[in-house]
Scaffold this active site. Structure first.
Site, PDB file in Angstrom:
ATOM      1  N   ILE A  26       0.842  -1.201   0.000  1.00 47.71           N
ATOM      2  CA  ILE A  26       0.000   0.000   0.000  1.00 47.71           C
ATOM      3  C   ILE A  26       0.875   1.248   0.000  1.00 47.71           C
ATOM      4  O   ILE A  26       0.638   2.194  -0.765  1.00 47.71           O
ATOM      5  CB  ILE A  26      -0.964  -0.001   1.204  1.00 47.71           C
ATOM      6  CG1 ILE A  26      -1.956  -1.160   1.091  1.00 47.71           C
ATOM      7  CG2 ILE A  26      -1.709   1.329   1.303  1.00 47.71           C
ATOM      8  CD1 ILE A  26      -2.833  -1.369   2.330  1.00 47.71           C
ATOM      9  N   LEU A  93       1.022   2.441   8.379  1.00 46.07           N
ATOM     10  CA  LEU A  93       0.691   1.254   7.587  1.00 46.07           C
ATOM     11  C   LEU A  93       1.364  -0.011   8.131  1.00 46.07           C
ATOM     12  O   LEU A  93       1.141  -1.102   7.609  1.00 46.07           O
ATOM     13  CB  LEU A  93       1.166   1.456   6.138  1.00 46.07           C
ATOM     14  CG  LEU A  93       0.428   2.500   5.312  1.00 46.07           C
ATOM     15  CD1 LEU A  93       1.332   3.062   4.237  1.00 46.07           C
ATOM     16  CD2 LEU A  93      -0.814   1.885   4.684  1.00 46.07           C
ATOM     17  N   ARG A 179      -6.437 -17.455  15.399  1.00 48.49           N
ATOM     18  CA  ARG A 179      -6.581 -16.717  14.157  1.00 48.49           C
ATOM     19  C   ARG A 179      -7.091 -15.291  14.423  1.00 48.49           C
ATOM     20  O   ARG A 179      -6.830 -14.375  13.667  1.00 48.49           O
ATOM     21  CB  ARG A 179      -7.575 -17.480  13.282  1.00 48.49           C
ATOM     22  CG  ARG A 179      -7.805 -16.911  11.919  1.00 48.49           C
ATOM     23  CD  ARG A 179      -9.143 -16.211  11.793  1.00 48.49           C
ATOM     24  NE  ARG A 179      -9.445 -15.982  10.391  1.00 48.49           N
ATOM     25  CZ  ARG A 179      -8.951 -14.993   9.660  1.00 48.49           C
ATOM     26  NH1 ARG A 179      -8.135 -14.137  10.186  1.00 48.49           N
ATOM     27  NH2 ARG A 179      -9.292 -14.856   8.398  1.00 48.49           N
ATOM     28  N   TYR A 182      -4.954 -11.232  15.398  1.00 48.30           N
ATOM     29  CA  TYR A 182      -4.751 -10.050  14.550  1.00 48.30           C
ATOM     30  C   TYR A 182      -5.924  -9.081  14.687  1.00 48.30           C
ATOM     31  O   TYR A 182      -5.755  -7.895  14.975  1.00 48.30           O
ATOM     32  CB  TYR A 182      -4.590 -10.515  13.103  1.00 48.30           C
ATOM     33  CG  TYR A 182      -4.555  -9.428  12.057  1.00 48.30           C
ATOM     34  CD1 TYR A 182      -3.502  -8.519  12.000  1.00 48.30           C
ATOM     35  CD2 TYR A 182      -5.569  -9.318  11.109  1.00 48.30           C
ATOM     36  CE1 TYR A 182      -3.464  -7.531  11.015  1.00 48.30           C
ATOM     37  CE2 TYR A 182      -5.536  -8.342  10.125  1.00 48.30           C
ATOM     38  CZ  TYR A 182      -4.480  -7.445  10.088  1.00 48.30           C
ATOM     39  OH  TYR A 182      -4.439  -6.473   9.121  1.00 48.30           O
ATOM     40  N   TRP A 212      -7.381  -5.140  -0.670  1.00 51.80           N
ATOM     41  CA  TRP A 212      -6.832  -4.268  -1.721  1.00 51.80           C
ATOM     42  C   TRP A 212      -5.868  -5.089  -2.566  1.00 51.80           C
ATOM     43  O   TRP A 212      -4.941  -5.712  -2.040  1.00 51.80           O
ATOM     44  CB  TRP A 212      -6.104  -3.081  -1.092  1.00 51.80           C
ATOM     45  CG  TRP A 212      -6.996  -2.157  -0.325  1.00 51.80           C
ATOM     46  CD1 TRP A 212      -8.296  -2.379   0.039  1.00 51.80           C
ATOM     47  CD2 TRP A 212      -6.650  -0.863   0.185  1.00 51.80           C
ATOM     48  NE1 TRP A 212      -8.780  -1.303   0.745  1.00 51.80           N
ATOM     49  CE2 TRP A 212      -7.794  -0.362   0.847  1.00 51.80           C
ATOM     50  CE3 TRP A 212      -5.490  -0.097   0.146  1.00 51.80           C
ATOM     51  CZ2 TRP A 212      -7.803   0.892   1.472  1.00 51.80           C
ATOM     52  CZ3 TRP A 212      -5.499   1.142   0.763  1.00 51.80           C
ATOM     53  CH2 TRP A 212      -6.646   1.634   1.416  1.00 51.80           C
ATOM     54  N   ARG A 232      -1.258 -14.199   1.573  1.00 44.90           N
ATOM     55  CA  ARG A 232      -2.713 -14.184   1.584  1.00 44.90           C
ATOM     56  C   ARG A 232      -3.276 -14.842   0.339  1.00 44.90           C
ATOM     57  O   ARG A 232      -2.544 -15.179  -0.583  1.00 44.90           O
ATOM     58  CB  ARG A 232      -3.204 -12.741   1.738  1.00 44.90           C
ATOM     59  CG  ARG A 232      -3.027 -12.245   3.155  1.00 44.90           C
ATOM     60  CD  ARG A 232      -3.281 -10.761   3.278  1.00 44.90           C
ATOM     61  NE  ARG A 232      -2.218  -9.992   2.653  1.00 44.90           N
ATOM     62  CZ  ARG A 232      -2.126  -8.674   2.748  1.00 44.90           C
ATOM     63  NH1 ARG A 232      -3.027  -8.001   3.422  1.00 44.90           N
ATOM     64  NH2 ARG A 232      -1.134  -8.030   2.159  1.00 44.90           N
ATOM     65  N   ARG A 338     -17.544 -10.837   3.889  1.00 48.49           N
ATOM     66  CA  ARG A 338     -17.082  -9.493   4.258  1.00 48.49           C
ATOM     67  C   ARG A 338     -17.527  -8.516   3.181  1.00 48.49           C
ATOM     68  O   ARG A 338     -16.834  -8.325   2.201  1.00 48.49           O
ATOM     69  CB  ARG A 338     -15.559  -9.452   4.398  1.00 48.49           C
ATOM     70  CG  ARG A 338     -15.049 -10.159   5.617  1.00 48.49           C
ATOM     71  CD  ARG A 338     -13.721  -9.601   6.055  1.00 48.49           C
ATOM     72  NE  ARG A 338     -13.046 -10.598   6.862  1.00 48.49           N
ATOM     73  CZ  ARG A 338     -11.926 -11.195   6.515  1.00 48.49           C
ATOM     74  NH1 ARG A 338     -11.320 -10.878   5.394  1.00 48.49           N
ATOM     75  NH2 ARG A 338     -11.381 -12.085   7.289  1.00 48.49           N
TER      76      ARG A 338
END
Length: 386
Positions: A26, A93, A179, A182, A212, A232, A338
């Site tokens: 990003i 970030l 999990r 985070y 993103w 990811r 989501r």
């Protein structure tokens, strides 16, 4: 460069921006946008600068002098407060944000996303500096709809699964489901920032990204990232496609996600930077509810796009199913859907995403295919020891 105007028709003053994590996916796109289209200066803080090297060298670049790289690990660097003081605005970030790490490195995940962010918030608050903090859509956890019976007609009601910044609850799994380490750390730092705003007048904006996607995202193991580790979902699938391996669908790939193009999302961040009166005190979802697919559908579309980009035929068996325990280890859990509600960002900043899922995947896979081909060529050109 002609004078830039904010959304209310006022000229935008050039800013000095302290960007923590500027060398990441990003950060690199945001630095590019700021250098190309604005007069703002960037103090770019990170441990690595590979993704922004093209902005730093050579000195003849049109923006030379407007971006400075500072090699800093914010965990233990006394220069951090001084750099925040030099800037008008800090953008944070920095994070560990790879699902494979959440239950294999939960301590690192919690420290990175909560403990390491504390000084940043503190220095901004104490020095009256504005903060744009990057959180995550993971803070929502599971939807209310996921707890309804499978055949319940309420599952079709958006109120039970569309995620709203100001009303949706944050629902996590049990403590042994690591999990959620985070999401929990990210939620707590959001609450701390919000409290600093309420009690001490911190000017803040919180960004919740919803997947993103674009060039330079995540990493291709062994090419532009560590050989070990699992990136990811999109980078995992890209990696499988590049190496001609079946795409692994965790628990059948039934989870649903939305994806937004990085260049669309960066436009939203620039609106936040340049319109503080409209952005301060707000939490913004930044995603594209029109680009919703199951992970299985994502695998199918990526396979089609990659066939077009590479000219290689799809594998006879393009996907295989694996359990989350096999893939991520003990303690994994997931959110079902989501979908971001876009009301607040649309009302405050007039932002809407533009790029379709096919087009953003085309751009991303074209970049990754070229990067992978270049890396393979380089490795083949290296002389071997006799």
């Amino acid at each position: 460069m002609t004078a830039r105007m904010d959304l209310d028709g006022r000229p935008i003053k050039p800013l000095t921006i302290c960007m923590i994590g500027a060398g990441g996916f990003i950060g690199s796109h945001l630095c590019e946008k700021l250098m190309a289209d604005t007069p703002h200066k960037v103090l770019a803080l990170d441990v690595y600068n590979d993704k922004i090297k093209h902005l730093l060298e050579p000195d003849s670049l049109p923006w030379a002098g407007r971006i400075q790289f500072h090699r800093i690990n914010i965990k233990q660097d006394s220069r951090l407060e001084g750099l925040i003081k030099m800037a008008d605005l800090t953008i944070n970030l920095a994070a560990i944000c790879t699902p494979a790490d959440y239950n294999t490195r939960p301590l690192d995940t919690i420290y990175s996303n909560f403990i390491d962010a504390l000084p940043v918030v503190k220095y901004c608050s104490e020095n009256s500096k504005r903060l744009i903090h990057f959180s995550t859509c993971e803070v929502y956890g599971k939807t209310i709809g996921s707890f309804l019976p499978k055949d319940s007609p309420l599952r079709k009601d958006p109120a039970y699964y569309v995620l709203k910044e100001d009303t949706s609850p944050c629902i996590f799994g049990s403590i042994e489901k690591q999990r959620w380490s985070y999401a929990c750390a990210k939620q707590l730092i959001e609450r701390l920032i919000y409290a600093e705003g309420a009690e001490n007048g911190l000017e803040f904006t919180i960004v919740r990204p919803f997947n993103w996607i674009g060039p330079r995202m995540d990493f291709i193991p062994g090419i532009d990232g560590p050989s070990e580790g699992v990136p990811r979902v999109l980078a995992c699938f890209s990696n499988n496609l590049l190496r001609r391996e079946p795409l692994k669908l965790v628990d059948g790939g039934q989870s649903q996600r939305t994806f937004v193009y990085i260049k669309d999302a960066i436009e939203a961040v620039l609106l936040m930077i340049e319109n503080p009166d409209r952005a301060n005190g707000h939490i913004f979802n930044v995603g594209n509810p029109n680009n919703e697919v199951t992970v299985r559908q994502l695998a199918e579309i990526m396979t089609q796009v990659y066939t077009k980009v590479s000219g290689e035929p799809a594998l006879e068996v393009p996907t295989i199913d694996v359990s989350s325990k096999q893939f991520y280890g003990e303690g994994y859990d997931d959110s079902d859907k989501r979908i971001p509600d876009m009301t607040i960002i649309n009302k405050q900043l007039g932002w809407n995403p533009k790029t379709s899922l096919w087009d953003l995947l085309d751009s991303t896979l074209t970049y990754q295919h070229r990067t992978y081909a270049d890396a393979v060529k380089k490795s083949m050109a290296k002389p071997t020891a006799s």
